[in-house]
Design a protein around this motif. Sequence first.
Motif, PDB file in Angstrom:
ATOM      1  N   ALA A 130      24.902  50.183  33.967  1.00  0.00           N
ATOM      2  CA  ALA A 130      26.358  50.207  34.110  1.00  0.00           C
ATOM      3  C   ALA A 130      26.768  50.479  35.548  1.00  0.00           C
ATOM      4  CB  ALA A 130      26.957  51.262  33.181  1.00  0.00           C
ATOM      5  N   ALA A 131      26.048  51.345  36.233  1.00  0.00           N
ATOM      6  CA  ALA A 131      26.374  51.659  37.628  1.00  0.00           C
ATOM      7  C   ALA A 131      26.177  50.435  38.521  1.00  0.00           C
ATOM      8  CB  ALA A 131      25.520  52.824  38.120  1.00  0.00           C
ATOM      9  N   ILE A 132      25.073  49.745  38.345  1.00  0.00           N
ATOM     10  CA  ILE A 132      24.822  48.531  39.125  1.00  0.00           C
ATOM     11  C   ILE A 132      25.889  47.485  38.819  1.00  0.00           C
ATOM     12  CG2 ILE A 132      23.213  46.615  39.472  1.00  0.00           C
ATOM     13  CD1 ILE A 132      20.956  48.676  38.787  1.00  0.00           C
ATOM     14  N   SER A 133      26.179  47.297  37.543  1.00  0.00           N
ATOM     15  CA  SER A 133      27.201  46.326  37.129  1.00  0.00           C
ATOM     16  C   SER A 133      28.561  46.670  37.714  1.00  0.00           C
ATOM     17  CB  SER A 133      27.315  46.297  35.598  1.00  0.00           C
ATOM     18  OG  SER A 133      26.107  45.914  35.015  1.00  0.00           O
ATOM     19  N   ALA A 134      28.908  47.942  37.700  1.00  0.00           N
ATOM     20  CA  ALA A 134      30.225  48.384  38.172  1.00  0.00           C
ATOM     21  C   ALA A 134      30.420  48.080  39.648  1.00  0.00           C
ATOM     22  CB  ALA A 134      30.402  49.874  37.906  1.00  0.00           C
ATOM     23  N   VAL A 135      29.414  48.337  40.449  1.00  0.00           N
ATOM     24  CA  VAL A 135      29.534  48.093  41.890  1.00  0.00           C
ATOM     25  C   VAL A 135      29.655  46.595  42.173  1.00  0.00           C
ATOM     26  CG1 VAL A 135      28.311  48.257  44.094  1.00  0.00           C
ATOM     27  CG2 VAL A 135      28.382  50.230  42.555  1.00  0.00           C
ATOM     28  N   ILE A 136      28.831  45.797  41.527  1.00  0.00           N
ATOM     29  CA  ILE A 136      28.862  44.348  41.759  1.00  0.00           C
ATOM     30  C   ILE A 136      30.184  43.746  41.285  1.00  0.00           C
ATOM     31  CG2 ILE A 136      27.798  42.156  41.078  1.00  0.00           C
ATOM     32  CD1 ILE A 136      25.111  43.674  41.050  1.00  0.00           C
ATOM     33  N   ILE A 137      30.637  44.140  40.120  1.00  0.00           N
ATOM     34  CA  ILE A 137      31.896  43.603  39.589  1.00  0.00           C
ATOM     35  C   ILE A 137      33.078  44.047  40.449  1.00  0.00           C
ATOM     36  CG2 ILE A 137      33.513  43.768  37.640  1.00  0.00           C
ATOM     37  CD1 ILE A 137      31.072  43.495  35.813  1.00  0.00           C
ATOM     38  N   ALA A 138      33.065  45.270  40.944  1.00  0.00           N
ATOM     39  CA  ALA A 138      34.166  45.746  41.798  1.00  0.00           C
ATOM     40  C   ALA A 138      34.260  44.927  43.081  1.00  0.00           C
ATOM     41  CB  ALA A 138      33.989  47.223  42.125  1.00  0.00           C
ATOM     42  N   LEU A 139      33.135  44.507  43.622  1.00  0.00           N
ATOM     43  CA  LEU A 139      33.164  43.646  44.811  1.00  0.00           C
ATOM     44  C   LEU A 139      33.838  42.311  44.489  1.00  0.00           C
ATOM     45  CD1 LEU A 139      29.611  44.326  46.276  1.00  0.00           C
ATOM     46  CD2 LEU A 139      31.807  45.103  47.199  1.00  0.00           C
ATOM     47  N   GLY A 140      33.498  41.747  43.353  1.00  0.00           N
ATOM     48  CA  GLY A 140      34.152  40.509  42.922  1.00  0.00           C
ATOM     49  C   GLY A 140      35.627  40.717  42.625  1.00  0.00           C
ATOM     50  N   GLU A 141      35.956  41.853  42.031  1.00  0.00           N
ATOM     51  CA  GLU A 141      37.343  42.168  41.700  1.00  0.00           C
ATOM     52  C   GLU A 141      38.212  42.289  42.951  1.00  0.00           C
ATOM     53  OE1 GLU A 141      39.206  42.647  38.892  1.00  0.00           O
ATOM     54  OE2 GLU A 141      37.544  41.959  37.657  1.00  0.00           O
ATOM     55  N   TYR A 142      37.660  42.772  44.036  1.00  0.00           N
ATOM     56  CA  TYR A 142      38.430  42.892  45.276  1.00  0.00           C
ATOM     57  C   TYR A 142      38.997  41.515  45.671  1.00  0.00           C
ATOM     58  CZ  TYR A 142      39.744  44.035  50.041  1.00  0.00           C
ATOM     59  OH  TYR A 142      40.453  44.211  51.191  1.00  0.00           O
ATOM     60  N   PHE A 143      38.162  40.495  45.590  1.00  0.00           N
ATOM     61  CA  PHE A 143      38.605  39.145  45.943  1.00  0.00           C
ATOM     62  C   PHE A 143      39.477  38.532  44.847  1.00  0.00           C
ATOM     63  CE2 PHE A 143      34.824  39.912  48.486  1.00  0.00           C
ATOM     64  CZ  PHE A 143      35.344  39.667  49.755  1.00  0.00           C
ATOM     65  N   PHE A 144      39.196  38.880  43.601  1.00  0.00           N
ATOM     66  CA  PHE A 144      40.036  38.409  42.500  1.00  0.00           C
ATOM     67  C   PHE A 144      41.446  38.977  42.625  1.00  0.00           C
ATOM     68  CE2 PHE A 144      41.687  38.828  38.122  1.00  0.00           C
ATOM     69  CZ  PHE A 144      41.720  37.484  37.794  1.00  0.00           C
ATOM     70  N   HIS A 145      41.589  40.201  43.069  1.00  0.00           N
ATOM     71  CA  HIS A 145      42.914  40.802  43.261  1.00  0.00           C
ATOM     72  C   HIS A 145      43.722  40.030  44.303  1.00  0.00           C
ATOM     73  CE1 HIS A 145      41.259  44.938  41.805  1.00  0.00           C
ATOM     74  NE2 HIS A 145      41.512  44.119  40.803  1.00  0.00           N
ATOM     75  N   ILE A 146      43.066  39.565  45.337  1.00  0.00           N
ATOM     76  CA  ILE A 146      43.754  38.754  46.345  1.00  0.00           C
ATOM     77  C   ILE A 146      44.318  37.493  45.692  1.00  0.00           C
ATOM     78  CG2 ILE A 146      43.453  37.397  48.463  1.00  0.00           C
ATOM     79  CD1 ILE A 146      41.323  39.522  49.284  1.00  0.00           C
ATOM     80  N   TYR A 147      43.534  36.873  44.818  1.00  0.00           N
ATOM     81  CA  TYR A 147      43.991  35.688  44.087  1.00  0.00           C
ATOM     82  C   TYR A 147      45.183  36.034  43.192  1.00  0.00           C
ATOM     83  CZ  TYR A 147      44.047  32.053  40.522  1.00  0.00           C
ATOM     84  OH  TYR A 147      44.438  31.077  39.648  1.00  0.00           O
ATOM     85  N   VAL A 148      45.116  37.148  42.474  1.00  0.00           N
ATOM     86  CA  VAL A 148      46.197  37.564  41.566  1.00  0.00           C
ATOM     87  C   VAL A 148      47.501  37.756  42.343  1.00  0.00           C
ATOM     88  CG1 VAL A 148      47.015  39.463  40.110  1.00  0.00           C
ATOM     89  CG2 VAL A 148      44.712  38.562  39.801  1.00  0.00           C
ATOM     90  N   VAL A 149      47.417  38.411  43.481  1.00  0.00           N
ATOM     91  CA  VAL A 149      48.619  38.640  44.283  1.00  0.00           C
ATOM     92  C   VAL A 149      49.113  37.333  44.886  1.00  0.00           C
ATOM     93  CG1 VAL A 149      49.524  39.778  46.347  1.00  0.00           C
ATOM     94  CG2 VAL A 149      48.092  41.046  44.738  1.00  0.00           C
ATOM     95  N   TYR A 150      48.201  36.499  45.364  1.00  0.00           N
ATOM     96  CA  TYR A 150      48.578  35.219  45.957  1.00  0.00           C
ATOM     97  C   TYR A 150      49.313  34.337  44.942  1.00  0.00           C
ATOM     98  CZ  TYR A 150      48.110  30.542  47.916  1.00  0.00           C
ATOM     99  OH  TYR A 150      48.365  29.285  48.370  1.00  0.00           O
ATOM    100  N   LYS A 151      48.838  34.341  43.720  1.00  0.00           N
ATOM    101  CA  LYS A 151      49.473  33.538  42.660  1.00  0.00           C
ATOM    102  C   LYS A 151      50.678  34.236  42.053  1.00  0.00           C
ATOM    103  CE  LYS A 151      47.046  29.808  42.339  1.00  0.00           C
ATOM    104  NZ  LYS A 151      47.667  28.495  42.462  1.00  0.00           N
ATOM    105  N   ARG A 152      50.989  35.439  42.534  1.00  0.00           N
ATOM    106  CA  ARG A 152      52.111  36.235  42.042  1.00  0.00           C
ATOM    107  C   ARG A 152      52.049  36.508  40.544  1.00  0.00           C
ATOM    108  NH1 ARG A 152      56.354  36.871  45.757  1.00  0.00           N
ATOM    109  NH2 ARG A 152      56.010  35.687  47.636  1.00  0.00           N
ATOM    110  N   LEU A 153      50.832  36.702  40.065  1.00  0.00           N
ATOM    111  CA  LEU A 153      50.662  37.066  38.659  1.00  0.00           C
ATOM    112  C   LEU A 153      51.054  38.520  38.446  1.00  0.00           C
ATOM    113  CD1 LEU A 153      47.279  35.281  37.991  1.00  0.00           C
ATOM    114  CD2 LEU A 153      49.565  34.478  37.420  1.00  0.00           C
ATOM    115  N   ALA A 154      50.847  39.310  39.473  1.00  0.00           N
ATOM    116  CA  ALA A 154      51.315  40.693  39.485  1.00  0.00           C
ATOM    117  C   ALA A 154      52.235  40.801  40.691  1.00  0.00           C
ATOM    118  CB  ALA A 154      50.138  41.655  39.615  1.00  0.00           C
ATOM    119  N   VAL A 155      53.488  41.025  40.463  1.00  0.00           N
ATOM    120  CA  VAL A 155      54.463  41.045  41.549  1.00  0.00           C
ATOM    121  C   VAL A 155      54.283  42.334  42.347  1.00  0.00           C
ATOM    122  CG1 VAL A 155      56.900  41.000  42.145  1.00  0.00           C
ATOM    123  CG2 VAL A 155      56.066  39.668  40.206  1.00  0.00           C
TER     124      VAL A 155
END
Length: 126
Positions: free
Chosen positions: A92-117
């Motif tokens: 779980a610890a290994i998974s959490a770190v790797i997924i959080a790195l991907g999530e950082y870039f996914f958040h940029i996409y979410v904001v860019y698409k204005r899915l979360a204002v």
Amino acid sequence: MDHVKALAIKGVMTLLFLYVVLTLGFGVSFLNVLIVTIVLGAVSYLLGDLYLLIKTTNSVAATADVGLTFIIVWLLGMALTGLGTGTMAGAAAISAVIIALGEYFFHIYVVYKRLAVKKRLKAYMY
């Protein structure tokens, strides 16, 4: 429709990362990885991507994803797989770190698409 596309992107990313770590690294079955992916994707999209990201920065939301991912993968993994507490905590610890790195870039996409204002548009990158 944009939320469906975002969930698909998040789902594929999460499934790929969890497959590599849990299946290839720890021998967890693909079905169990799929179940964890669905639960983790739904919870983290609602809490992290659509709620917390709006109120904080990308860095804070990605850091929160580490904790959320760890807890969900650890607890659900133990319930589904029968792996020991320590073994599943490591996975779980290994998974959490790797997924959080991907999530950082996914958040940029979410904001860019204005899915979360964003109320603070400047802050989303940090």
